[in-house]
Design a protein around this motif. Structure first.
Motif, PDB file in Angstrom:
ATOM      1  N   LEU A 200       0.825  -1.205   0.000  1.00  0.00           N
ATOM      2  CA  LEU A 200       0.000   0.000   0.000  1.00  0.00           C
ATOM      3  C   LEU A 200       0.862   1.259   0.000  1.00  0.00           C
ATOM      4  O   LEU A 200       0.578   2.218  -0.721  1.00  0.00           O
ATOM      5  CB  LEU A 200      -0.937  -0.008   1.209  1.00  0.00           C
ATOM      6  N   VAL A 201       1.946   1.255   0.767  1.00  0.00           N
ATOM      7  CA  VAL A 201       2.851   2.411   0.806  1.00  0.00           C
ATOM      8  C   VAL A 201       3.506   2.609  -0.563  1.00  0.00           C
ATOM      9  O   VAL A 201       3.602   3.743  -1.052  1.00  0.00           O
ATOM     10  CB  VAL A 201       3.911   2.235   1.919  1.00  0.00           C
ATOM     11  N   LEU A 202       3.945   1.515  -1.201  1.00  0.00           N
ATOM     12  CA  LEU A 202       4.547   1.626  -2.531  1.00  0.00           C
ATOM     13  C   LEU A 202       3.544   2.127  -3.560  1.00  0.00           C
ATOM     14  O   LEU A 202       3.882   2.948  -4.419  1.00  0.00           O
ATOM     15  CB  LEU A 202       5.124   0.290  -2.972  1.00  0.00           C
ATOM     16  N   LEU A 203       2.302   1.667  -3.474  1.00  0.00           N
ATOM     17  CA  LEU A 203       1.262   2.132  -4.385  1.00  0.00           C
ATOM     18  C   LEU A 203       1.024   3.629  -4.206  1.00  0.00           C
ATOM     19  O   LEU A 203       0.976   4.385  -5.176  1.00  0.00           O
ATOM     20  CB  LEU A 203      -0.038   1.348  -4.159  1.00  0.00           C
ATOM     21  N   LEU A 204       0.893   4.065  -2.958  1.00  0.00           N
ATOM     22  CA  LEU A 204       0.681   5.490  -2.696  1.00  0.00           C
ATOM     23  C   LEU A 204       1.891   6.322  -3.115  1.00  0.00           C
ATOM     24  O   LEU A 204       1.734   7.426  -3.654  1.00  0.00           O
ATOM     25  CB  LEU A 204       0.347   5.713  -1.219  1.00  0.00           C
ATOM     26  N   ALA A 205       3.092   5.804  -2.890  1.00  0.00           N
ATOM     27  CA  ALA A 205       4.301   6.528  -3.306  1.00  0.00           C
ATOM     28  C   ALA A 205       4.331   6.691  -4.823  1.00  0.00           C
ATOM     29  O   ALA A 205       4.638   7.783  -5.328  1.00  0.00           O
ATOM     30  CB  ALA A 205       5.551   5.793  -2.822  1.00  0.00           C
ATOM     31  N   ASN A 206       4.002   5.642  -5.561  1.00  0.00           N
ATOM     32  CA  ASN A 206       4.011   5.735  -7.019  1.00  0.00           C
ATOM     33  C   ASN A 206       2.903   6.654  -7.535  1.00  0.00           C
ATOM     34  O   ASN A 206       3.108   7.381  -8.511  1.00  0.00           O
ATOM     35  CB  ASN A 206       3.926   4.356  -7.653  1.00  0.00           C
ATOM     36  N   CYS A 207       1.740   6.651  -6.881  1.00  0.00           N
ATOM     37  CA  CYS A 207       0.679   7.597  -7.257  1.00  0.00           C
ATOM     38  C   CYS A 207       1.140   9.032  -7.008  1.00  0.00           C
ATOM     39  O   CYS A 207       0.902   9.921  -7.835  1.00  0.00           O
ATOM     40  CB  CYS A 207      -0.600   7.308  -6.482  1.00  0.00           C
TER      41      CYS A 207
END
Length: 183
Positions: free
Chosen positions: A147-154
């Protein structure tokens, strides 16, 4: 104070450069991890215990049991390379590692082409990351890292879009109000 009242503070001079460098270092770190994975998949054939662990990890991360399309594509890639799934995954990891290093170095040097490349490369993978995060959530319950990686990429895609949009239309220089002549 920003040049325009609606301009975000993170898009101003030194802050923007600082965020761009952080994003570039993040991408190069991911590239280094993928380099380690790709190198180990291709060249550590003499260590079966390591290969078994890496294979299990890759299988879990790629969600092979949940996606017939990914399994089909990997099987076709495996046939094409005729070196096995680990070899194909290693080559793919090294290729994506090269993309990440290219993006990271280009953005660190503040090259416009690299910002475009990073938007397209990162944005194209966000749907896969959403799917991956959703399946991890269903299988294992709440897991913070995906989830953190997804939010970082967004955030990266949004921030670079805002930087490119801002650079396309630089703020107009402030003009002194003209005084009306009275006679």
């Amino acid at each position: 104070m920003s040049a325009h009242p609606h301009e975000l503070a993170i898009l101003e001079g030194k802050r923007r450069v600082r965020y761009l460098k952080i994003i570039a270092l993040f991408k190069m770190f991911k590239g280094a991890l993928l380099f380690g994975l790709g190198f180990s998949l291709l060249f550590l054939n003499s260590r079966p215990a390591w290969l078994d662990q890496i294979s299990d990890w890759a299988d879990d991360q790629l969600l092979l049991r949940h996606s017939k399309a990914i399994t089909f594509l990997l099987n076709k890639l495996q046939e094409m390379l005729s070196g096995g799934a680990l070899r194909a995954t290693g080559i793919l990891a090294l290729f994506y590692c090269a993309v990440l290093f290219t993006e990271g170095i280009g953005v660190y040097r503040q090259k416009r082409w690299a910002e475009f490349l990073m938007i397209f490369a990162t944005g194209a993978l966000i749907p896969l990351e959403i799917r991956h995060t959703w399946h991890r959530l269903l299988l294992h319950g709440p897991i913070i890292a995906p989830l953190v990686l997804l939010l970082a990429n967004c955030f990266i895609v949004w921030f670079l879009y805002m930087v490119l949009r801002r650079d396309k239309h630089p703020p107009a220089p402030k003009r002194e109000p003209e005084l009306a002549e009275t006679r």
